[in-house]
Design a protein around this motif. Sequence first.
Motif, mmCIF file in Angstrom:
data_model
loop_
_atom_site.group_PDB
_atom_site.id
_atom_site.type_symbol
_atom_site.label_atom_id
_atom_site.label_comp_id
_atom_site.label_asym_id
_atom_site.label_seq_id
_atom_site.Cartn_x
_atom_site.Cartn_y
_atom_site.Cartn_z
ATOM 1 N N VAL A 162 -24.601 -35.225 49.952
ATOM 2 C CA VAL A 162 -23.662 -34.441 49.142
ATOM 3 C C VAL A 162 -24.340 -33.138 48.744
ATOM 4 C CG1 VAL A 162 -22.292 -34.383 47.039
ATOM 5 C CG2 VAL A 162 -22.550 -36.537 48.300
ATOM 6 N N LYS A 163 -23.795 -32.029 49.205
ATOM 7 C CA LYS A 163 -24.376 -30.728 48.886
ATOM 8 C C LYS A 163 -24.016 -30.324 47.454
ATOM 9 C CE LYS A 163 -25.363 -30.297 53.328
ATOM 10 N NZ LYS A 163 -25.582 -31.602 53.903
ATOM 11 N N ASP A 164 -24.971 -29.690 46.763
ATOM 12 C CA ASP A 164 -24.656 -29.180 45.426
ATOM 13 C C ASP A 164 -23.929 -27.845 45.549
ATOM 14 O OD1 ASP A 164 -26.601 -27.082 45.694
ATOM 15 O OD2 ASP A 164 -28.178 -28.467 45.057
ATOM 16 N N GLU A 210 -16.716 -35.607 47.812
ATOM 17 C CA GLU A 210 -16.642 -34.165 47.661
ATOM 18 C C GLU A 210 -18.027 -33.545 47.858
ATOM 19 O OE1 GLU A 210 -15.585 -30.750 44.280
ATOM 20 O OE2 GLU A 210 -15.216 -32.876 43.859
ATOM 21 N N GLY A 211 -18.081 -32.459 48.618
ATOM 22 C CA GLY A 211 -19.347 -31.772 48.842
ATOM 23 C C GLY A 211 -20.054 -32.147 50.127
ATOM 24 N N VAL A 235 -15.880 -28.862 54.990
ATOM 25 C CA VAL A 235 -16.437 -29.424 53.769
ATOM 26 C C VAL A 235 -15.362 -30.253 53.085
ATOM 27 C CG1 VAL A 235 -15.866 -27.320 52.467
ATOM 28 C CG2 VAL A 235 -17.582 -28.908 51.573
ATOM 29 N N VAL A 236 -15.766 -31.353 52.500
ATOM 30 C CA VAL A 236 -14.837 -32.215 51.768
ATOM 31 C C VAL A 236 -14.581 -31.605 50.396
ATOM 32 C CG1 VAL A 236 -14.409 -34.534 50.873
ATOM 33 C CG2 VAL A 236 -15.703 -34.233 53.006
ATOM 34 N N VAL A 237 -13.302 -31.381 50.087
ATOM 35 C CA VAL A 237 -12.909 -30.730 48.831
ATOM 36 C C VAL A 237 -11.812 -31.539 48.163
ATOM 37 C CG1 VAL A 237 -13.516 -28.418 49.669
ATOM 38 C CG2 VAL A 237 -11.195 -29.291 50.009
ATOM 39 N N PRO A 238 -11.594 -31.350 46.854
ATOM 40 C CA PRO A 238 -10.490 -32.044 46.180
ATOM 41 C C PRO A 238 -9.141 -31.609 46.746
ATOM 42 C CG PRO A 238 -12.044 -31.142 44.587
ATOM 43 C CD PRO A 238 -12.415 -30.569 45.913
ATOM 44 N N GLY A 285 -8.071 -37.927 42.332
ATOM 45 C CA GLY A 285 -9.207 -38.463 43.079
ATOM 46 C C GLY A 285 -9.002 -38.453 44.579
ATOM 47 N N TYR A 286 -8.099 -37.603 45.066
ATOM 48 C CA TYR A 286 -7.880 -37.494 46.508
ATOM 49 C C TYR A 286 -8.645 -36.292 47.059
ATOM 50 C CZ TYR A 286 -4.363 -41.150 46.518
ATOM 51 O OH TYR A 286 -3.722 -42.359 46.419
#
Length: 621
Positions: free
Chosen positions: A305-307, A493-494, A518-521, A529-530
């Motif tokens: 998970v990237k910051d 996320e991230g 990138v995984v985002v909200p 929470g999707y």
Amino acid sequence: AVPQSEYIAPRDARRAWMTGFTGSAGTSLGTPVQPPAERSTGRVFSHSLGSITCTAVVTQTRAVLWTDSRYWVQAERQMDCNWELERDSSVMSIAQWLIQEVPPGQQIGFDPFLFSIGERIPTLIYASIADNLVDKLWEGRPEIPPDNLTRLQDTFVGRSWQQKVDEIRERMMENPYEPTAVLLSALDETAWLFNLRGNDIPYNPFFYSYTLLTLDNIWLFVHNRRVPEELREYLNASSPCQGPHCVQLPGYESVRQHLQSYVAQPDVRVWIGTEYTTQALFEIIAPEEKLLTSDYSPVLIAKAVKDETERHVLRRAHVRDAVAVIQLLYWLEKNVPGGQETELTAARFVENCRSNQALNKGSSFETISASGPNAALAHYSPTDETCRKLRVEEMYLIDSGGQYLDGTTDITRTLHWGTPTDFQKEAYTRVLMGNIEISRTVFPAGTRGMLGRRALWEVGLNYGHGTGHGVGNYFGVHEWPVGFQSNNIPFQEGMFTSIEPGYYKENDFGIRIEDVAVVVPAKTKHGHGYLTFDTVSLVPYDRKLIDTSLLSPEQLRWLDSYYLKIRTTLGPVLKEQNLSEEFDWLMTNTEPFLSAAADASCGVARSTLFRDSLYESFLLM
């Protein structure tokens, strides 16, 4: 060396040295040896890392190499008369051969530093030999690079190494099995933990290393001559230091001895990830109650998970990388009709374009530049012997990436400069549909895998590789454990992942469309929470190969939205770099697919006027 490495340093290319064969990485097995108490006969074992595409076995009487059909001619040319070539490279074929050749009561020697626990070496058949026997014979073996290790600048990392150490220690304390130490074998684990980089491994900024981290102490096992004084100060290792953030440097070769001393203490338990911990270290953690295992170490899980800083700079790297790829696509379109360009000249051109971008540190992997039937081999890379000229009437696949101080990139585009067949257009469009469907999917946090093959399956097509993999920040381009396979960790996320469905028609052509996202909200009407994906690769697809009649309105809207993002992001950058011809090419190749009327009928509130005004604003910059 370390098990499971995708690329290896020249000093670890033991199979190539033994056989003379320089084809795809694989496995080398050695002569059967007597059980440990009676080891007196000669034996050799080496593992050159990678997939079992090529395997070499040496016994007291025979030396045999297995490889697949891509390399038969090359192997016959490169190996001398001491070697036999077997053309069935399946694991079963090799196993059956070993069963027939190995006399009862004898074993096959192997270097335990070159296998992970996950490879499950049967100790009744194989004998661990920590001193690699090939190394003892290899005169002139390449040395470890003399270059000093370096630290990443603070602008590229969101967390100091001390903060990362504290995070891992928190995970240790939260673990109900109460580990007292974490052992790191994978090169990227140590590099990530200390924000350090090296150049020991081609295409990967890693260095030979191990780490043993406890709640109170830190031991970093590296070649100490490569740690200059300023790095020792950075690691709190330059003078006597007391406290939980003091790094001790015992030396790379002392890792087994040091680990043995640690596990000899009472009430200790070492936490390891089985996918990457070497057999050499695993076999000395005893008794069993002193061992705690998980598939992946807590460092690999944290690194996935990237910051916020890592996400920001990785996006920036993809913008600059897209400029280089667009330079390539424009150059190919202009020059391929001349009939002089080849797979190699195209690969070198894009590599040169990347080298001119800020913060570039080279390629992130060996460029896959494949035309016509060569592209049907999913991971083919051209050589002087196999290189083909690029032809207008053939499809062409280019899969390439760059290393930048702020990120790692990986992108694939498939092109056709002439008139594609109806089947080529359908196959390409269905691959694109798979890419789009994953990219626009909304899913609950914690989801594993994703279906990107439905459009292909509907017409009886498929592909034989994974759909995606994690991507690092000036790190490995194939960063485990993120991806779409069942043994990857759930999406959060991230995380950054590639999305790369494909199709390959044997001896004809290959198609792959790869983007990094990138995984985002995700914004949803009811739930929370999707998540969804935001594509960070910024290069248009080949319009000539897209059959829009196969695409749904939602897929066309996604394409138009993506192309609008490419224009707004890359247009100013191309202007800043005085790439006016490439800018014009980009504008032409990112025209919307839906007309204003079609947009309105689908309920889309976009206007062609907006796009025209946007285009004019770029021209005036």
